[in-house]
Each structure stands twice: as structure tokens, then as C-alpha cells.
Motif scaffolding. Structure first.
Motif, PDB file in Angstrom:
ATOM      1  N   ILE A 243     -16.018  12.070  -5.415  1.00  0.00           N
ATOM      2  CA  ILE A 243     -15.454  10.730  -5.567  1.00  0.00           C
ATOM      3  C   ILE A 243     -16.290   9.764  -4.739  1.00  0.00           C
ATOM      4  O   ILE A 243     -16.642  10.059  -3.594  1.00  0.00           O
ATOM      5  N   ASP A 244     -16.552   8.602  -5.296  1.00  0.00           N
ATOM      6  CA  ASP A 244     -17.248   7.532  -4.581  1.00  0.00           C
ATOM      7  C   ASP A 244     -16.419   7.130  -3.355  1.00  0.00           C
ATOM      8  O   ASP A 244     -15.253   6.740  -3.492  1.00  0.00           O
ATOM      9  N   THR A 245     -17.017   7.192  -2.164  1.00  0.00           N
ATOM     10  CA  THR A 245     -16.250   6.880  -0.950  1.00  0.00           C
ATOM     11  C   THR A 245     -15.805   5.420  -0.918  1.00  0.00           C
ATOM     12  O   THR A 245     -14.770   5.105  -0.321  1.00  0.00           O
ATOM     13  N   ILE A 246     -16.588   4.530  -1.538  1.00  0.00           N
ATOM     14  CA  ILE A 246     -16.217   3.105  -1.505  1.00  0.00           C
ATOM     15  C   ILE A 246     -14.929   2.893  -2.302  1.00  0.00           C
ATOM     16  O   ILE A 246     -13.918   2.415  -1.776  1.00  0.00           O
ATOM     17  N   SER A 247     -14.964   3.269  -3.570  1.00  0.00           N
ATOM     18  CA  SER A 247     -13.766   3.100  -4.398  1.00  0.00           C
ATOM     19  C   SER A 247     -12.604   3.923  -3.850  1.00  0.00           C
ATOM     20  O   SER A 247     -11.453   3.469  -3.851  1.00  0.00           O
ATOM     21  N   ALA A 248     -12.904   5.128  -3.361  1.00  0.00           N
ATOM     22  CA  ALA A 248     -11.838   5.995  -2.848  1.00  0.00           C
ATOM     23  C   ALA A 248     -11.080   5.311  -1.714  1.00  0.00           C
ATOM     24  O   ALA A 248      -9.846   5.285  -1.695  1.00  0.00           O
ATOM     25  N   GLY A 249     -11.825   4.729  -0.761  1.00  0.00           N
ATOM     26  CA  GLY A 249     -11.173   4.069   0.368  1.00  0.00           C
ATOM     27  C   GLY A 249     -10.338   2.881  -0.076  1.00  0.00           C
ATOM     28  O   GLY A 249      -9.238   2.649   0.430  1.00  0.00           O
ATOM     29  N   VAL A 250     -10.855   2.140  -1.054  1.00  0.00           N
ATOM     30  CA  VAL A 250     -10.128   0.960  -1.532  1.00  0.00           C
ATOM     31  C   VAL A 250      -8.885   1.383  -2.328  1.00  0.00           C
ATOM     32  O   VAL A 250      -7.807   0.792  -2.179  1.00  0.00           O
ATOM     33  N   VAL A 251      -9.008   2.415  -3.132  1.00  0.00           N
ATOM     34  CA  VAL A 251      -7.865   2.883  -3.932  1.00  0.00           C
ATOM     35  C   VAL A 251      -6.768   3.450  -3.016  1.00  0.00           C
ATOM     36  O   VAL A 251      -5.582   3.137  -3.177  1.00  0.00           O
ATOM     37  N   VAL A 252      -7.179   4.265  -2.052  1.00  0.00           N
ATOM     38  CA  VAL A 252      -6.184   4.867  -1.147  1.00  0.00           C
ATOM     39  C   VAL A 252      -5.494   3.785  -0.309  1.00  0.00           C
ATOM     40  O   VAL A 252      -4.270   3.796  -0.149  1.00  0.00           O
ATOM     41  N   SER A 253      -6.261   2.846   0.204  1.00  0.00           N
ATOM     42  CA  SER A 253      -5.639   1.796   1.030  1.00  0.00           C
ATOM     43  C   SER A 253      -4.758   0.878   0.174  1.00  0.00           C
ATOM     44  O   SER A 253      -3.730   0.373   0.648  1.00  0.00           O
ATOM     45  N   PHE A 254      -5.123   0.701  -1.083  1.00  0.00           N
ATOM     46  CA  PHE A 254      -4.250  -0.058  -2.006  1.00  0.00           C
ATOM     47  C   PHE A 254      -2.913   0.669  -2.167  1.00  0.00           C
ATOM     48  O   PHE A 254      -1.840   0.047  -2.098  1.00  0.00           O
ATOM     49  N   ALA A 255      -2.962   1.978  -2.355  1.00  0.00           N
ATOM     50  CA  ALA A 255      -1.719   2.749  -2.493  1.00  0.00           C
ATOM     51  C   ALA A 255      -0.890   2.651  -1.213  1.00  0.00           C
ATOM     52  O   ALA A 255       0.346   2.539  -1.264  1.00  0.00           O
ATOM     53  N   MET A 256      -1.555   2.671  -0.067  1.00  0.00           N
ATOM     54  CA  MET A 256      -0.831   2.581   1.213  1.00  0.00           C
ATOM     55  C   MET A 256      -0.124   1.238   1.341  1.00  0.00           C
ATOM     56  O   MET A 256       1.020   1.159   1.798  1.00  0.00           O
ATOM     57  N   GLU A 257      -0.804   0.168   0.922  1.00  0.00           N
ATOM     58  CA  GLU A 257      -0.164  -1.148   0.998  1.00  0.00           C
ATOM     59  C   GLU A 257       0.982  -1.242  -0.016  1.00  0.00           C
ATOM     60  O   GLU A 257       2.046  -1.812   0.287  1.00  0.00           O
ATOM     61  N   CYS A 258       0.765  -0.691  -1.200  1.00  0.00           N
ATOM     62  CA  CYS A 258       1.847  -0.693  -2.205  1.00  0.00           C
ATOM     63  C   CYS A 258       3.072   0.036  -1.663  1.00  0.00           C
ATOM     64  O   CYS A 258       4.212  -0.412  -1.853  1.00  0.00           O
ATOM     65  N   PHE A 259       2.832   1.144  -0.967  1.00  0.00           N
ATOM     66  CA  PHE A 259       3.961   1.891  -0.402  1.00  0.00           C
ATOM     67  C   PHE A 259       4.640   1.080   0.706  1.00  0.00           C
ATOM     68  O   PHE A 259       5.867   0.982   0.765  1.00  0.00           O
ATOM     69  N   GLU A 260       3.817   0.475   1.546  1.00  0.00           N
ATOM     70  CA  GLU A 260       4.343  -0.315   2.668  1.00  0.00           C
ATOM     71  C   GLU A 260       5.210  -1.467   2.152  1.00  0.00           C
ATOM     72  O   GLU A 260       6.217  -1.825   2.758  1.00  0.00           O
TER      73      GLU A 260
END
Lengths: 82, 621
Positions: B344-361
Motif C-alpha cells: 500500500i502507498d504510505t502516503i494514501s494509507a496515512g491519509v485514509v487511516v487518519s480520515f477514518a480516525m477523524e470520522c470515528f472521532e
């Protein structure tokens, strides 16, 4: 009173060459006043925020470091990502 | 004879299992140089509108440049392209290492993979011999694990491309892996490889590349190394590589933090270049012909395990460290390793995971939907989500499409903090105080990627205004820029110069970071190819490629135009809440002024579509 002058050789690296095309890769700066790294950056018209670090005698030095006669300093710009 | 080129395009048809080699058309080399130019032109010519990015009719183009594989600094670059599953438009990415030079030594400047294999397979190229070998034994294996296994089977003199489980499962931001930690990370080309049932490509080559003046080209190459070693930036570049920018990005308020909510991370000194050197580094690692090895090969130990990993590069630090808030370099490196194995591309991966974290928050997604509670700063949650994405399990199946698609499904306002342009996740620079860099991201042909134009330095060098002065002046912190201040011109200039290196097949870092003069490239290009081109003439070719990739998006993305060039609403409406740029943002009104100027200077209409006369000017009509 002795009139002291200071001559410093400055190597410009990375995107500083692109951002400040009026500067050559190797500049010689003369000053009749004591000069720090910060002062030198100002003399050259470079934004201090565009100097990632200064290297004097192959060591990274703080920007308040005073320069000395005939020293050679490298001004290193931030690299553009990975 | 085309000097400097191997001379052939290898086409591998997976439907028939047949391979064929054709001569490189001379006008293709003349008008597009190679690398990115070949990728763009061949994709444009061979793909019809309506093509499914993950269907068998999509093709993958792998291309070297005329300078690839020769004896000169940084000549190890290889370019990859396909209709992108991330954006539905033009997709490309490149990597260093050794694959491209070896492909040329096998006799091919370019390789086209078309069709679909009926089962998971490996392509093996040994000079003229091309085999497509079914290989279910590699199914599900990590990208680096698969490379290791194939090296042991085939021998050290094979160079390999592999994909991980994410590529097999067609994750929109899956990456191609090579040389145990180099990736062609962006735009999901590995998902296209996975859709074709190709797990790996192996190449061995023993041929010569014809050179116009071999003796003088070798002398010039040797001179170039000596010049490079003597550059003042030479000694200061290698020790920290790209990670040296981490502290600076924080000091100027450009470090993406908590899914780009803010632009400064208080913990940045724990994840910077010095932290890599002190706590991870085993050795420096370079690519083919590289005098300035920026790769950092290290070892990390965390509560979840330990691993050898190449990196993290700055971009991985910014997205996995800053955006996901992993506060220790060991954790960033471990997440980097997990991405590398999963492919997995680390750039997109970090942005996708942090997006999910904010959505959860924010309560947009629940613990039940995610499968557990998740929070910023948790390595365990980060790895959990990465594994779900690669396997397309549960919430991972939604996130595997990228933040644009995930936000469309999640709704509830999440699209305003889905950080992307054109469907490609934003890389490591927060831009609410950097209009030039913002425009660079907005107008990059592949989506929000930094390597087309890195205008951040230009923004920072020109911006010494105090945000409090802007607020007192009644702007509310909104960044005021005047359109004639040169930013648009600077962005356009960089969009020609930086991608030019990708067309030539060489690394740009020796020029951009070490200060290597462009006349060296003019001279060595002439000695290798026999063709005299000034740097300006090469830039004109790069501009032609830029116009072509824009037109590619017009051709393939229904309704493509200005709306595709805007950043997420967060950057236009939410002031930065903390750090050096607290209070700043760039309004849509200002971005529109910049876009108007940009389109006019590009010869595009108000909607960002190239005008017929513009296309005619570049021979694209």
C-alpha cells in the motif's frame, strides 16, 4: 583603531539556487562588521526560513554563530519531499 | 538507429500468453523523450473512453528514459502508468532501484502489459525469452516476502516488481514494490497489475545499449560523478535524506497533523531525520548509479513486532506520523513496514487511516462499523485498519477505495475533510499558508501529489507576514495574495522542469537538492543520443506532455473540468487551529483567481479544458 574586514565564502545549495537566481552557487561576502550566520543570510537577501541549516567546517552550526575570516559556509535548503 | 535507447517496446498480452517486440517509433522518441512521455502518449493512444480501470482492457505501461541505465548519476528511474483506479483519470508513478536499467539491458525501453491472465502469475523476462508462469504459491504473500522468494528461486541477477495482498485485492492505492523497499506508490498502478492477475515481473538483461559517442559519454558520465561529489550540498544531503525536512515543515506550519486538522505537531522532533539516524538506521541505500543514497535502511522494534524497513521517507513521516499522530519514529517505521508488505502507498494509507480516525472521532462511523474503537496516535489501530484495507474486510472494503469514495459513502459532512484532489490523497504538505503549493496540488495531473511542483519553498521565501496582522486588517486570517506575484508562473515552470526528469529517466534529486547544473544533462544527452537539445527545448517537450495528460483526463473523466481542481473544503473554509499558521486559510475566491490565471497561461478555457488552438500548438489536435 584598526579597521577589520571579514571575508566569507558562501555555498548556496538546493532550491535556494532556484529561489534566488541572482545569487551564484559560490558567493564571497565581505563585511566591515562582525557577522553571524543570520546576519550573512540577511546580507544575501535570503529568507531565514529557507535555510534548513548552516554547515561550517563540516558541522551544523546555530544561526547565531559568529563567522570568522576566510571561513567557508554552506547554506542548506529544505529538500522537496520523498 | 535510436542511440541511447534499447530500441524496442515489449508488449505482453495476457489473454493470449504471447509477447511481441516492436521498434520504438522515432517520432515517439523525438516528441516525448521516454519515461513519463512514453507512458502518457501510449496510454492516450491505446485507451478508449469508458475503459474500466480494473478491467482487462486497461493497460500498464512501464517505461525507461533515454538516460536510464547509462553511466551517469541517478540513471535508475522507471516510470509506470495506467488509467488510474484511484482517480479514473491519468495515473502514473515512478521508482528508483534497478528495474529500469535491467529492462533496457534486456532490450526494451518500454513494456506494455495488456489483457488478463486466467490465474495469478509471474512474468519472467530473460532477454528475448518471455514467460507467463502461473504461480499460486505467491498468493497473499507480502510484496517484500514475494520478492525475497523470487530472488531465491530465480537468482540475484533478476530484478523484480511485486505487489502485495492490497494489489491482489485491487485496493485503489496499492503500490508496486521493488528492491526491498522502493515503491511506485501513487495512483494505484499495482491494483491494475492485480486486476490482471500478475503478482510479479522479473527481468534479466545482458545486452548493450547503443551510444552515439560511447567514449566521450563515459568520460562525461565520470565527470558528472566528480562534479556531484564536489557539490557543497553533497555531504549534507545523504545523512538524513528527505526526512531532514520534518522539523522545517513544522516550523513553517506545513506539517499535516491529525488528518490535516492542523499543520504543526508538537512531537515532530521524535519522528525527524535525526531520530532515524539515532534510533533506526542500519545503512544508507541508493539506487542504480546513485552517488547520493537518500534511502535509509533501518530496524525498528515496537510492541507489535520488529522489522527491517527502508525509510521512512519524509512523506511517510508526514502522513503516518503527522496525520495519524504516531509519535515515535519506531512506530512510524513499523507502520511503513506494514504498508510495504501489504503493498500500500504510505502516503494514501496515512491519509485514509487518519480520515477514518477523524470520522470515528466525530461519530460519522461507529465502533460497530469499524469493528473496534479507534483513535489518533494508536499504532495498533493504524495497523488494524491497514490490514482491513488490504484484505478488503468490513470497513476496509470502503476505505480501500480511497477517501473520496469513502466520504461519498459515509456522508455526514465527511467530504470536507477527505483530503484529496481528483481522488488521489494529498501528500505531506499542509497548504493553508502556501498558495503556490496549494495550486500545485490542485493542478497536478495525477491528483494531489507534490512531485510535479514543489512550490512550498517559493511560498515560504516570500511570506514573512504575521497572521495577527492579517486578522487585525479584517481578513480573518484569510491569506491575501495578488495574482501577479509570480506564484502561478512559478508553479507552471516547476510543472515542466520536475517531470522532465521523469521523461529522461533520471533522478531529479541530484539537480534539485545537490545543485547539479542542467547543462550537464544537455551535454550527456547529446553524447548518448546524438541529438542536440537545449534544456529549454526539453522543457517544451515536458510542456507537451503536461497538455497531453490534461487532455487525457478530459477524454476519460466524464464531466471533467474546474470542479476537479479544488482542494477539500477544510482548506478553503477552516482556519488552521494551532501552530505557526494559526488562523490562516485560503478562500475559494482567492483560489478561483489563481485558477483563472493558471488556465489562461496554460491556454485552457475557464473550465480548465485545453483550447483547440492550444492542442494544435503542441501537435495534439
Amino acid at each position: 583603531m584598526i579597521n577589520m574586514s571579514l571575508k566569507v565564502t558562501v555555498n548556496i545549495t538546493g532550491c535556494l539556487k532556484e529561489l534566488y537566481p541572482h545569487l551564484s552557487e559560490r558567493e564571497v561576502v565581505e563585511s566591515d562588521q562582525p557577522l553571524s550566520v543570520s546576519g550573512l543570510i540577511g546580507e544575501l537577501g535570503i529568507s531565514p526560513r529557507m535555510v534548513l541549516f548552516a554547515v561550517l567546517n563540516e558541522r551544523i552550526v546555530p544561526k547565531d554563530r559568529q563567522l570568522f575570516e576566510d571561513c567557508e559556509i554552506n547554506l542548506v535548503s529544505p529538500p522537496a519531499g520523498g | 538507429m535510436l542511440y541511447g535507447y534499447a530500441g524496442k517496446i515489449l508488449t505482453i498480452n495476457l489473454n493470449t500468453g504471447k509477447a511481441s517486440a516492436d521498434h520504438i517509433p522515432e517520432d515517439l522518441a523525438r516528441d516525448y523523450l521516454g519515461g513519463r512521455g512514453f507512458v502518457a502518449r501510449l496510454l492516450y493512444d491505446r485507451l478508449d473512453p469508458g475503459t474500466d480501470p480494473l478491467g482487462p482492457e486497461n493497460i500498464i505501461v512501464v517505461a525507461t528514459g533515454p538516460l536510464s541505465g547509462h553511466l551517469l548519476p541517478g540513471s535508475g528511474k522507471t516510470h509506470f502508468g495506467a488509467l488510474s483506479p484511484a482517480t479514473g483519470g491519468y495515473g502514473d508513478s515512478n521508482l528508483g532501484g534497478h528495474f529500469g536499467p535491467t529492462l533496457k539491458y534486456a532490450g526494451y525501453d518500454c513494456m506494455i502489459i495488456e489483457g488478463k491472465a486466467d490465474q495469478l502469475s509471474t512474468i519472467i523476462i530473460d532477454n528475448e525469452t518471455v514467460k507467463i508462469v502461473p504461480d499460486q504459491g505467491l498468493k497473499g504473500k507480502g510484496a517484500i516476502e514475494a520478492e525475497q522468494e523470487l530472488k531465491e528461486r530465480l537468482g540475484e541477477d533478476y530484478q523484480l516488481l511485486t505487489i502485495g495482498p492490497a494489489g491482489e485485492n485491487k485496493v485503489a492505492f496499492a503500490c508496486i514494490s521493488h528492491d526491498f523497499g522502493r515503491q511506485a506508490g501513487r495512483t494505484g498502478v499495482a491494483a491494475v497489475l492485480g486486476s490482471k492477475n500478475i503478482k510479479a515481473v522479473a527481468v534479466r538483461g545482458t545486452k548493450k545499449i547503443p551510444v552515439f559517442d560511447a567514449k566521450r559519454a563515459q568520460e562525461k558520465g565520470e565527470e558528472m560523478y566528480k562534479v556531484c561529489f564536489g557539490k557543497p550540498g553533497f555531504k549534507t544531503w545523504t545523512p538524513f535524506g528527505t526526512a531532514s525536512i520534518t522539523d522545517w515543515a513544522n516550523e513553517v506550519g506545513a506539517f499535516p497533523t491529525r488528518n490535516f486538522q492542523t499543520s504543526y505537531a508538537e512531537f515532530h522532533e521524535k519522528i525527524n531525520g535525526q531520530a532515524i539516524v539515532d534510533r533506526l538506521l542500519v545503512t544508507d541505500k541508493g539506487c542504480f548509479g546513485c552517488p547520493t543514497p537518500c534511502g535509509k535502511y533501518g530496524h525498528t522494534t515496537t510492541a507489535l513486532g520488529s522489522a527491517y524497513v527502508e525509510g521512512p521517507e519524509y512523506e511517510s513521516i508526514a502522513t503516518l506520523g503527522g496525520s495519524c499522530c504516531l509519535e515515535e519514529i519506531e512506530e512510524v517505521a513499523y507502520a511503513n513496514y506494514v504498508c510495504d508488505q501489504l503493498g500500500i502507498d504510505t502516503i494514501s494509507a496515512g491519509v485514509v487511516v487518519s480520515f477514518a480516525m477523524e470520522c470515528f472521532e466525530k461519530g460519522v462511523i461507529s465502533a460497530e462499523e469499524v469493528g473496534r474503537e479507534i483513535s489518533f496516535g494508536s499504532l495498533e489501530d493504524t495497523v488494524y485498519l491497514l490490514e482491513k484495507i488490504a484484505a478488503r474486510e468490513g470497513i476496509g472494503d470502503v476505505l480501500a477505495e480511497g477517501v473520496k469514495q469513502a466520504a461519498a459513502i459515509f456522508g455526514d459532512g465527511s467530504e470536507s475533510y477527505a483530503i484529496h484532489v481528483k481522488g488521489l490523497e494529498w501528500s505531506g504538505y499542509e497548504c493553508r499558508n502556501a498558495p503556490g503549493m496549494m495550486l500545485s496540488y490542485m493542478t497536478a495531473d495525477v491528483g494531489a501529489h507534490h512531485n510535479r511542483s514543489w512550490a512550498l519553498g517559493y511560498d515560504v521565501s516570500q511570506s514573512d507576514a504575521d497572521v495577527s496582522e492579517l486578522i487585525e486588517a479584517g481578513t480573518g486570517g484569510k491569506l491575501e495574495i495578488s495574482t501577479p506575484d509570480g506564484k502561478v508562473d512559478h508553479v507552471i515552470s516547476m510543472q515542466h522542469s520536475r517531470p522532465l526528469f521523469d521523461a529522461l529517466g533520471i533522478c531529479r534529486l541530484q539537480s534539485m537538492e545537490i545543485g547539479f547544473e542542467t547543462f550537464h544533462y544537455e551535454e550527456v544527452f547529446e553524447l548518448i543520443t546524438g541529438r542536440r537539445l537545449s534544456w529549454q527545448e526539453m522543457l517544451a517537450i515536458s510542456e507537451r506532455i503536461w497538455q497531453l495528460t490534461r487532455q487525457f483526463n478530459v477524454k476519460h473523466i466524464e464531466g471533467f473540468g474546474r470542479d476537479w481542481d479544488y482542494p477539500p473544503r477544510r482548506f478553503m473554509e477552516e482556519p488552521v487551529p494551532s501552530g505557526p499558521n494559526e488562523g490562516r486559510y485560503i478562500s475559494k475566491e482567492i483560489l478561483d483567481k489563481m485558477l483563472d490565471e493558471y488556465y489562461e497561461k496554460r491556454g485552457w478555457d475557464k473550465n480548465g479544458i485545453p483550447k483547440p488552438q492550444t492542442l494544435a500548438r503542441f501537435g495534439l489536435d
